[in-house]
Motif scaffolding. Structure first.
Motif: not given
Length: 382
Positions: A77-96
């Motif tokens: 669960t933490e690993a998944i959070n690290l992976a997804i929340q780690g995109l907070q500053f990404s220029n791309r704002k869409h997740i599938v």
């Protein structure tokens, strides 16, 4: 490995597994004599760091990568959070994501939505498989990430992650693979799968609870940001003192699981098939998910007219579940089964049986007898 709860028939291995005694044996010195913090500069610390490095190299090799790409977490669960929340500053704002993902993915995506990200969820067919043509149409120029589990925790269905990764990479989107139910139960190689991020957890393959990991590939490292700050451990990806005992235990558990994988498949597969064939002979019972593309230890069966909550209570010492371990105590229908097209009542009448290392034939026959008896009893009361 001794089963101290000998009165219980445990068929909930997808929820968690007991720690293998051989794993515990390797962990014990790090609770006692080898207790130094691996981050220290003195000789005592360095000897512990050497053991951690060796364990990391072993895990990385098994997963087809290098040690510097493995980040330790408290679990998947933490690993998944690290992976997804780690995109907070990404220029791309869409997740599938896929509609049948674990709540760890779905809830983290919901959190990202509150930060301004747009989430698209792919539907699945009645066997739990996503439409790859629809995936191609859903990925956009601003898609940062595609999330797909490798094995579904409720049905055991194995998803086509390699093909999903190929489609995602055509648009330069990253791929997160939730491999929590796969690592230790089938061959999982990050290089062969072509994924950028892969989450796993030791307690699913006879290791300790409280330790998991995230594989982060080179492309992902360019985009992700750390979400837990601290003393700069793990290349700055996750601050905090390393869980040395957990790391040693996870490496040992993975080594044992991989070395015994073939014999476990050959032993557990026929037991699952025996259980499934007999339970599907119950009038009206049907299988949830693909009968072909799935893991050898799992079956999910619907018993119309017998609510799973009541059936589980009546089974008593037979440990099974009505869905994910994280939501098995709720009386809401499984989002996985609903996404596969089941009506609420059928979803609420479905049971997951997941077999493991301690399962033996006599337990399967007892389970068959008692499930048949209690399904009939429940139907007669309505």
């Amino acid at each position: 490995m001794d089963n101290s709860n000998s009165n219980f028939i445990y068929l909930d291995y997808n929820a968690t597994t007991p720690v293998d005694e051989r794993v515990l044996h390797e962990m014990l010195p790090f609770f006692g004599s080898s207790y130094a913090n691996p981050s220290g500069a003195h000789l005592f610390s360095l000897t512990v760091q050497d053991a951690v490095d060796q364990a990391t190299a072993e895990i990385a090799y098994t997963l087809g990568t290098h040690a510097e790409n493995i980040i330790y977490t408290s679990g998947a669960t933490e690993a998944i959070n690290l992976a997804i929340q780690g995109l907070q500053f990404s220029n791309r704002k869409h997740i599938v994501g896929i509609a049948t993902e674990h709540k760890a993915v779905l809830e983290t995506c919901a959190f990202m939505e509150r930060l301004g990200f747009e989430i698209s969820y792919l539907t699945v067919d009645e066997q739990g498989m996503p439409d790859l043509v629809l995936l191609t149409e859903t990925i956009r120029e601003d898609t940062a990430l595609v999330c797909s589990m490798l094995v579904n925790n409720e049905t055991g269905v194995v998803l086509p992650i390699k093909e999903i990764a190929e489609i995602a990479h055509q648009r330069n989107a990253l791929v997160l693979c939730d491999a929590t139910q796969a690592v230790g139960k089938m061959s999982v190689n990050t290089r062969e799968l072509g994924v950028d991020l892969l989450a796993f957890s030791a307690h699913k393959f006879y290791g300790p609870k409280g330790i998991g990991g995230l594989y982060i590939g080179e492309q992902a490292k360019k985009v992700l940001s750390a979400i837990m700050q601290g003393g700069g451990q793990q290349q700055g990806w996750r601050g905090g003192t390393l869980n040395t005992t957990g790391i040693i235990g996870m490496a040992a558990a993975l080594r044992i699981a991989v070395s015994e994988l073939e014999q476990e498949q050959q032993r557990i597969g026929p037991l699952r098939d025996l259980l499934e064939i007999e339970l599907l002979s119950i009038d009206g019972a049907f299988l949830n998910g693909s009968p072909i593309d799935r893991l050898y230890n799992t079956t999910n069966i619907c018993f119309p007219g017998a609510l799973s909550e009541q059936l589980i209570m009546r089974l008593g010492t037979i440990s099974v579940s009505s869905g994910s371990a994280c939501s098995a105590v709720t009386s809401r229908p499984s989002h996985v089964l609903k996404a596969m097209g089941l009506q609420d009542l059928d979803a609420l009448s479905s049971i997951r049986f997941s077999l493991g290392r301690l399962t033996h034939e006599a337990e399967i026959y007892q389970t068959i007898e008692r499930v048949k008896q209690h399904v009939q009893n429940l139907r007669n009361t309505h």
